[in-house]
Write an enzyme that holds these catalytic residues in place. Structure first.
Site, PDB file in Angstrom:
ATOM      1  N   LYS A 128       0.829  -1.218   0.000  1.00 18.64           N
ATOM      2  CA  LYS A 128       0.000   0.000   0.000  1.00 18.64           C
ATOM      3  C   LYS A 128       0.858   1.261   0.000  1.00 18.64           C
ATOM      4  CE  LYS A 128      -2.267  -0.601   3.842  1.00 18.64           C
ATOM      5  NZ  LYS A 128      -1.748  -1.918   4.267  1.00 18.64           N
ATOM      6  N   ARG A 182      11.989  -7.277   4.533  1.00 21.00           N
ATOM      7  CA  ARG A 182      12.157  -5.875   4.147  1.00 21.00           C
ATOM      8  C   ARG A 182      12.911  -5.094   5.219  1.00 21.00           C
ATOM      9  NH1 ARG A 182       6.308  -2.723   4.744  1.00 21.00           N
ATOM     10  NH2 ARG A 182       6.174  -2.947   7.015  1.00 21.00           N
ATOM     11  N   ARG A 199      -8.584   1.326   9.494  1.00 23.85           N
ATOM     12  CA  ARG A 199      -8.332  -0.080   9.808  1.00 23.85           C
ATOM     13  C   ARG A 199      -9.381  -0.700  10.716  1.00 23.85           C
ATOM     14  NH1 ARG A 199      -1.855  -0.891   9.624  1.00 23.85           N
ATOM     15  NH2 ARG A 199      -1.465   1.142   8.728  1.00 23.85           N
ATOM     16  N   ARG A 239       0.002  -8.841  13.329  1.00 22.22           N
ATOM     17  CA  ARG A 239      -0.570  -7.838  12.419  1.00 22.22           C
ATOM     18  C   ARG A 239      -1.521  -8.470  11.408  1.00 22.22           C
ATOM     19  NH1 ARG A 239       4.715  -5.798  10.400  1.00 22.22           N
ATOM     20  NH2 ARG A 239       3.671  -4.368   8.978  1.00 22.22           N
ATOM     21  N   ARG A 282      12.129  -2.869  10.854  1.00 23.16           N
ATOM     22  CA  ARG A 282      11.109  -2.308  11.738  1.00 23.16           C
ATOM     23  C   ARG A 282      10.797  -3.304  12.849  1.00 23.16           C
ATOM     24  NH1 ARG A 282       6.214   0.060   8.281  1.00 23.16           N
ATOM     25  NH2 ARG A 282       5.096  -1.162   9.819  1.00 23.16           N
TER      26      ARG A 282
HETATM   27  P1  ADP Z   1       1.614  -1.753   8.060  1.00 18.82           P
HETATM   28  O1  ADP Z   1       0.766  -1.330   6.890  1.00 18.82           O
HETATM   29  O2  ADP Z   1       2.737  -2.609   7.605  1.00 18.82           O
HETATM   30  O3  ADP Z   1       0.824  -2.259   9.215  1.00 18.82           O
HETATM   31  P2  ADP Z   1       2.048   0.992   8.866  1.00 18.82           P
HETATM   32  O4  ADP Z   1       3.327   1.730   8.772  1.00 18.82           O
HETATM   33  O5  ADP Z   1       0.946   1.402   7.980  1.00 18.82           O
HETATM   34  O6  ADP Z   1       2.434  -0.522   8.618  1.00 18.82           O
HETATM   35  O7  ADP Z   1       1.517   1.018  10.372  1.00 18.82           O
HETATM   36  C1  ADP Z   1       2.359   0.687  11.461  1.00 18.82           C
HETATM   37  C2  ADP Z   1       1.582   0.585  12.760  1.00 18.82           C
HETATM   38  O8  ADP Z   1       0.972   1.862  13.058  1.00 18.82           O
HETATM   39  C3  ADP Z   1       0.411  -0.394  12.757  1.00 18.82           C
HETATM   40  O9  ADP Z   1       0.817  -1.725  12.996  1.00 18.82           O
HETATM   41  C4  ADP Z   1      -0.438   0.185  13.894  1.00 18.82           C
HETATM   42  O10 ADP Z   1       0.081  -0.128  15.155  1.00 18.82           O
HETATM   43  C5  ADP Z   1      -0.279   1.680  13.699  1.00 18.82           C
HETATM   44  N1  ADP Z   1      -1.366   2.236  12.844  1.00 18.82           N
HETATM   45  C6  ADP Z   1      -1.204   2.862  11.640  1.00 18.82           C
HETATM   46  N2  ADP Z   1      -2.393   3.234  11.128  1.00 18.82           N
HETATM   47  C7  ADP Z   1      -3.346   2.831  12.015  1.00 18.82           C
HETATM   48  C8  ADP Z   1      -4.773   2.900  12.051  1.00 18.82           C
HETATM   49  N3  ADP Z   1      -5.496   3.460  11.065  1.00 18.82           N
HETATM   50  N4  ADP Z   1      -5.403   2.376  13.133  1.00 18.82           N
HETATM   51  C9  ADP Z   1      -4.711   1.827  14.144  1.00 18.82           C
HETATM   52  N5  ADP Z   1      -3.378   1.705  14.159  1.00 18.82           N
HETATM   53  C10 ADP Z   1      -2.678   2.202  13.111  1.00 18.82           C
END
Ligand code: ADP
Ligand code: ZN
Length: 211
Positions: free
Chosen positions: A13, A127, A88, A167, A156
């Protein structure tokens, strides 16, 4: 135009959001990036979010809705935005809808990036990302240098195997219901096959958007 990107962690994404932002001339808003910056800066929001993020859990809806409120009412997103990972949970989808309605806007398109679980785990566990600009890299060791900004590549914390499993589970239970929610609210979810070369996936996404 406001475009919501959905899909499991590792579906690409973020990469696709950058490409679409470039092609469509709109800003990308990634809540993950906003949160990681808040953690780095040690803000109240960052302190609240950190432990959730390290475990691979979702941060509370109230934190995300605060971010979406700030971002969507800022001049930067006046002409629209590409929302990457910003929705989410069903309450987040509802809350975003309310925030946008208050300023006379709405979600215009929803794209869902789909990839097999095996491929997701493989992508996430191999990654690295730049500490500086957050660019993800495949097949590059931690400690090497980012081509874009000279920053250091790191693994990460939430790309450790235990957090990855968590996740994916969180995605199944909390985020997948968002797909049905948009469907029920008369918003067509455009499904994109996210397996294959980056530029091909971008072309599929642009095609689905009618661009
Ligand atoms: P990924 O898509 O690989 O999960 P992101 O960088 O998008 O990685 O997000 C990292 C973390 O940030 C998530 O695992 C979560 O803990 C938090 N996060 C990001 N966006 C949201 C959201 N919309 N709702 C809840 N937690 C979020
Ligand atoms: Zn970098």
């Amino acid at each position: 135009m406001i475009i919501v990107l959905l899909g499991p962690p590792g579906a690409g994404k973020g990469t696709q959001a950058d490409k679409l932002a470039q092609r469509l001339g709109m800003p990308k808003i990634a809540t993950g990036d906003v949160l990681r910056a808040a953690v780095r800066d040690g803000t109240k929001r960052g302190r609240e979010a950190k432990s959730y993020m390290d475990r691979g859990d979702l941060v509370p809806d109230s934190v995300i809705l605060g971010i979406l409120q700030d971002v969507m009412t800022s001049p930067a997103t006046k002409k629209g935005a590409i929302l990457d990972g910003a929705v989410r949970t069903v309450p987040q989808a509802e809350g975003l809808g309310v925030t946008l309605a208050e300023i006379g806007k709405k979600v215009d398109k929803v794209l869902l990036f789909e990839v097999d679980d095996d491929e997701l785990v493989k992508r996430l566990s191999t990654r690295t990302v730049c500490e500086g600009c957050q660019t993800p890299y495949m097949g590059r060791e931690p400690g090497t240098v980012c081509e874009k900004c000279g920053g250091r590549l790191v693994r990460r914390k939430d790309d450790e195997p235990e957090a990855i499993r968590n996740r994916l589970e969180v995605y199944r239970t909390q985020t997948e219901p968002v797909i049905d929610w948009y469907g029920k609210n008369k918003m067509k979810v455009l499904r994109i096959d996210a397996d294959g070369p980056v530029d091909e996936v971008t072309a599929r996404a642009l095609g689905a958007l009618g661009k």
